[in-house]
Design a protein around this motif. Structure first.
Motif, mmCIF file in Angstrom:
data_model
loop_
_atom_site.group_PDB
_atom_site.id
_atom_site.type_symbol
_atom_site.label_atom_id
_atom_site.label_comp_id
_atom_site.label_asym_id
_atom_site.label_seq_id
_atom_site.Cartn_x
_atom_site.Cartn_y
_atom_site.Cartn_z
ATOM 1 N N VAL A 63 5.544 8.200 8.387
ATOM 2 C CA VAL A 63 5.952 8.321 9.783
ATOM 3 C C VAL A 63 4.756 8.850 10.580
ATOM 4 C CG1 VAL A 63 7.430 9.614 11.378
ATOM 5 C CG2 VAL A 63 8.394 8.673 9.281
ATOM 6 N N PRO A 64 4.474 8.318 11.774
ATOM 7 C CA PRO A 64 3.329 8.783 12.576
ATOM 8 C C PRO A 64 3.620 10.146 13.211
ATOM 9 C CG PRO A 64 4.534 7.134 13.799
ATOM 10 C CD PRO A 64 5.184 7.211 12.448
ATOM 11 N N TYR A 69 1.441 0.077 8.736
ATOM 12 C CA TYR A 69 1.319 1.534 8.833
ATOM 13 C C TYR A 69 -0.068 1.951 9.337
ATOM 14 C CZ TYR A 69 5.784 2.169 6.440
ATOM 15 O OH TYR A 69 7.123 2.171 6.118
ATOM 16 N N ALA A 70 -1.097 1.216 8.921
ATOM 17 C CA ALA A 70 -2.464 1.548 9.345
ATOM 18 C C ALA A 70 -2.613 1.438 10.857
ATOM 19 C CB ALA A 70 -3.469 0.634 8.642
ATOM 20 N N ALA A 71 -1.859 0.556 11.481
ATOM 21 C CA ALA A 71 -1.910 0.412 12.941
ATOM 22 C C ALA A 71 -1.482 1.688 13.649
ATOM 23 C CB ALA A 71 -1.028 -0.762 13.376
ATOM 24 N N HIS A 72 -0.781 2.549 12.935
ATOM 25 C CA HIS A 72 -0.351 3.828 13.490
ATOM 26 C C HIS A 72 -1.095 5.001 12.857
ATOM 27 C CE1 HIS A 72 3.064 2.389 15.930
ATOM 28 N NE2 HIS A 72 3.138 1.437 15.021
ATOM 29 N N TYR A 81 2.946 -5.017 -0.470
ATOM 30 C CA TYR A 81 2.317 -3.710 -0.252
ATOM 31 C C TYR A 81 1.156 -3.822 0.737
ATOM 32 C CZ TYR A 81 -0.220 0.609 -1.294
ATOM 33 O OH TYR A 81 -0.881 1.803 -1.199
ATOM 34 N N GLU A 82 0.336 -4.822 0.571
ATOM 35 C CA GLU A 82 -0.818 -4.984 1.460
ATOM 36 C C GLU A 82 -0.373 -5.240 2.896
ATOM 37 O OE1 GLU A 82 -3.933 -4.381 0.797
ATOM 38 O OE2 GLU A 82 -3.419 -3.872 -1.280
ATOM 39 N N ASP A 134 -2.465 4.507 0.960
ATOM 40 C CA ASP A 134 -3.023 4.877 -0.351
ATOM 41 C C ASP A 134 -3.070 6.395 -0.510
ATOM 42 O OD1 ASP A 134 -3.411 2.259 -1.228
ATOM 43 O OD2 ASP A 134 -5.388 2.131 -0.268
ATOM 44 N N ARG A 135 -3.462 7.075 0.535
ATOM 45 C CA ARG A 135 -3.515 8.537 0.493
ATOM 46 C C ARG A 135 -2.112 9.130 0.394
ATOM 47 N NH1 ARG A 135 -3.696 12.731 4.313
ATOM 48 N NH2 ARG A 135 -4.843 14.563 3.596
#
Length: 420
Positions: free
Chosen positions: A355-356, A16-19, A9-10, A24-25
């Motif tokens: 999805v971004p 995903y954070a890179a996009h 998960y981490e 978490d949200r």
């Protein structure tokens, strides 16, 4: 929670954070979505009021897998088992024939008291309830007509049944603090080409006007109307067509129900959502899986389910859309059918959230269709499965296929002991 699930998960979160996606949200948003799980998968649409009545209205359930619920208590037990394997808190969608009462009551005389045990159970379970009048499998629907019937007495019977159903829906909403969606579907239609298509629709419109005459608190009850292209026994003409109900819903501010299996095989409801959303305050979805002439197969994670979810998320339509399931399969374990269909619906929504969207939207506006296609395709193999596993583990339900062992155990210890 196993460390491998947390570690995966981490790592997924970083990708995903890179996009710009806060995973978490996203999980908080997913947890707020309530799927309305249909009770009739558990007993093959038999119900408890007229259990000896043959299925009519173009409804047919195939298969004879052992363990169908025979009583309200058994059905609630099966629902509890299914919900224990599905993350989140959801709703149960009841048909009128599922009244839990010792009283012999006709459909036009049902009252909230006949469903009180369902309400008390829902309170304990933390669930909401939705409702449907049952306009089929009854001697007064044996010729295939209900609210559009040419006989005023029979038509009035069904009007009174739908009015009573709305009152029950309002009671559910008031008692449970969750708005009940009361959805009307009727089987009315002709097997062969009719002489007069207009008269039955005039009668249906007039009947619906009477059904909806009483204003109910929208915080307690929302009305929906459901169309169908054709049915078994109504292949040539269905009174409540999509055009009819779309017009009626828009004119009278009712939720318009889109059932994934109620349209032409080449027609999909995902392509209708954005258009309809511009003109309605709310939409009801019946998520199903059409296959040739049978519209109600267990929901799989197929292209159309993913497209429906994408439209809901990218169009910001989740706030005005009520999501319910509608399928019935007696060829497999009925509890498993619920679990598969509901988990797949949640998986599709999660994937759409990961999805971004803004980056894709900006690329499209700039005419950069290369970037749009490239990102769309790459994100299909991003590790949303790792996020789903974490969500299940965090929610205290089995990860991946581990739920199947629990269903098999329940089948052995409970379902197979019910006999025929």
């Amino acid at each position: 929670m196993p460390s491998v699930i947390e570690n995966s998960y981490e790592e997924a979160k970083k990708l995903y954070a890179a996009h710009g996606i806060d995973v978490d949200r996203v999980l908080e948003q997913l947890a707020a979505i309530k799927i309305s799980m249909h009770c009739w998968q558990g007993d093959d649409v038999r119900g408890f009021l007229n259990r000896d009545q043959d299925l009519t209205g173009g409804i047919s359930v195939t298969g004879n897998y052992p363990g169908a619920a025979r009583t309200p208590e058994e059905l609630r037990s099966d629902l509890e088992k299914a919900f224990s394997l599905i993350p989140g808190k959801h709703k149960v969608n009841l048909h009128a024939i599922y009244a839990d009462t010792e009283e012999k009551v006709e459909l036009d005389r049902i009252e909230p008291k006949h469903y009180e045990k369902w309400v008390e159970w829902a309170k304990v379970q933390g669930l909401g309830l939705d409702f449907n009048p049952t306009c089929f499998s009854h001697e007064k629907s044996s010729d295939g007509f209900t609210l559009s019937h040419s006989d005023p007495a029979i038509r009035q019977f069904w009007i009174d049944h739908c009015k009573a159903s709305r009152s029950i829906g309002a009671y559910f909403g008031e008692q449970l603090g969750q708005t009940c969606v009361t959805n009307i579907w009727i089987p009315d239609g002709f097997k062969d080409v009719p002489v007069d298509r207009l008269a039955p629709r005039r009668r249906l419109k007039s009947a619906l006007d009477e059904v909806f005459a009483e204003e109910l608190n929208p915080a307690h009850n929302l009305d929906a109307v459901e169309s169908k292209l054709f049915g078994l026994g109504s292949e040539a003409y269905v009174v409540g067509s999509h055009e009819f109900y779309m017009g009626y819903g828009l004119q009278n501010n009712k939720l318009i129900c889109l059932d994934a299996g109620h349209f032409h095989p080449t027609e999909v409801i995902s392509n209708k959502l954005s258009a309809l959303s511009l003109f309605v305050e709310g939409i009801l979805l019946h998520v199903s899986r059409p296959m040739r002439w049978d519209s109600d197969h267990v929901v799989t994670l197929d292209d159309e389910l993913l497209e429906i979810s994408k439209e809901l998320v990218q169009g910001d339509l989740l706030g005005k859309t009520h999501i319910g399931l509608d399928f019935f399969d007696a060829s497999i374990n009925r509890v498993a059918a619920w679990v598969i269909g509901t988990r797949n619906t949640l998986k599709a929504l999660l994937r759409a959230m990961l999805v971004p969207v803004e980056a894709l939207r900006q690329a499209e506006l700039a005419g950069d269709y290369t970037t749009r296609l490239a990102l769309t395709e790459e994100f299909k193999t991003y590790p949303f499965g790792a996020v789903w596993d974490y969500y299940c583990a965090k929610s205290g339900v089995p990860v991946r296929e581990d739920w199947l062992a629990e269903v098999k155990s329940y089948e052995r210890d409970v379902l197979l002991k019910r006999g025929v």
